[in-house]
Design an enzyme around this catalytic site. Sequence first.
Site, PDB file in Angstrom:
ATOM      1  N   ASP A  13     -10.208   3.770  -2.051  1.00  0.00           N
ATOM      2  CA  ASP A  13     -10.766   2.762  -1.162  1.00  0.00           C
ATOM      3  C   ASP A  13     -12.383   2.844  -1.511  1.00  0.00           C
ATOM      4  O   ASP A  13     -13.040   3.976  -1.500  1.00  0.00           O
ATOM      5  CB  ASP A  13     -10.523   2.981   0.262  1.00  0.00           C
ATOM      6  N   ASP A  62       0.844  -1.202  -0.026  1.00  0.00           N
ATOM      7  CA  ASP A  62       0.088   0.070  -0.073  1.00  0.00           C
ATOM      8  C   ASP A  62       0.912   1.197   0.099  1.00  0.00           C
ATOM      9  O   ASP A  62       1.828   1.562   0.952  1.00  0.00           O
ATOM     10  CB  ASP A  62      -0.760   0.133   1.245  1.00  0.00           C
TER      11      ASP A  62
END
Length: 398
Positions: free
Chosen positions: A221, A151
Amino acid sequence: MKRLSAALTLLLALYLTVSGVSGFGQEKMLAPTPPMGWSTWNHFHHAISDALVRAQTDAMVSSGMKDAGYVYVNIDGGWEGERDANGVLHPTSAFPDMKALGDYIHSKGLKFGLYTGPGPRTCAGAVASYGHEEQDAKMFASWGVDFLKYDLCSYREIMKAQSGGDIAKSDDLMKAAYEKMHRALLATGRPIVFSMCQYGLGSVWEWGPGVGGNLWRTSGDISDSYGRMTSIGFREAGLSKYAGPNHWNDPDFLEVGNGGMSPDEERTHFSLWAMLAAPLIAGNDLTQMSEETRSILLNKEVIAVDQDPLGKAGDRAYAEGPLEVWARPLAGGDMAVAMFNRLNGTVRITLRLPDVGWKGAAAARDLWTHKDIGVLRGSYTVAVPRHGVVMLRLSRAQ
């Protein structure tokens, strides 16, 4: 003999290249179809532990998820403790023995996934892998990790500082960071699926395979709402050509079963992800699934579309305002078609076979009612509920 030895060496090198086996001993074809599994993040966030992951692992098996094709048990952020004086990253006390946890997951016939990032810290402020890529990769391999989500998070601060605002240089720094961890994973000799989470920056679908990505996030997200899910999912239109065996567009984990969407909205979610050939990574509490949730996540006919061996992603065929028709070619000449209603009421949608590239008559099966609906000739009109979907599999009429 020297000439023969050289010839054999050359033949071996050619074989390794063609067969997809790297010089490091790691197979390249790690994700021939989109990965399927479960992740801690969407439902539990950082409230995780060894005991919770073991319980979810057990539920993966007892619920039928494993038999349906879900194999990865992925621990997202929240496992990280601190590094010691030797640079070793230790888990929190909630995870006393990661190797033992990986062994437990493997003992159930499942695979072990983990999370870190190229920056100094994760998005939530935990320790990440900056400056310790090789060390962490070796440790992950020793624990039996099979899937790594990487990430971007705080590495964006490094990109900004080192690029001086030059976008091209910033993108190059990002690519280099992902390539560095990819090479570190290869060097371990363990096959580890590499999941690149960098939110679609720099048109990652164009360069992701070149830095070793098996899947890459194409968006920010997801959250457990119809609005957010559709804003992510339907924006995938036009990206189908970048997906294929071993390199998949990833619009984020599934929110099915988390309570924020109606059953029709969740069927839209699951259908759209299958049409996109997206990874199916569940994000709910597997120990507390309703029959409705099970019927969606375990719909083997829709899963078969997602996992189709042809590996061609679907795309929008045509739309009339908020009414969309998507098509996806399947192995053996079949086709999946999904009719999405994004309006706030039931409406009739017409599937026009020529407009999805289908020639002649088609035998059709409804993948949510699990019923054959007969032979279609030219078009088919059906009522689609609010925020719902009708998903068909077309095959040649006999």
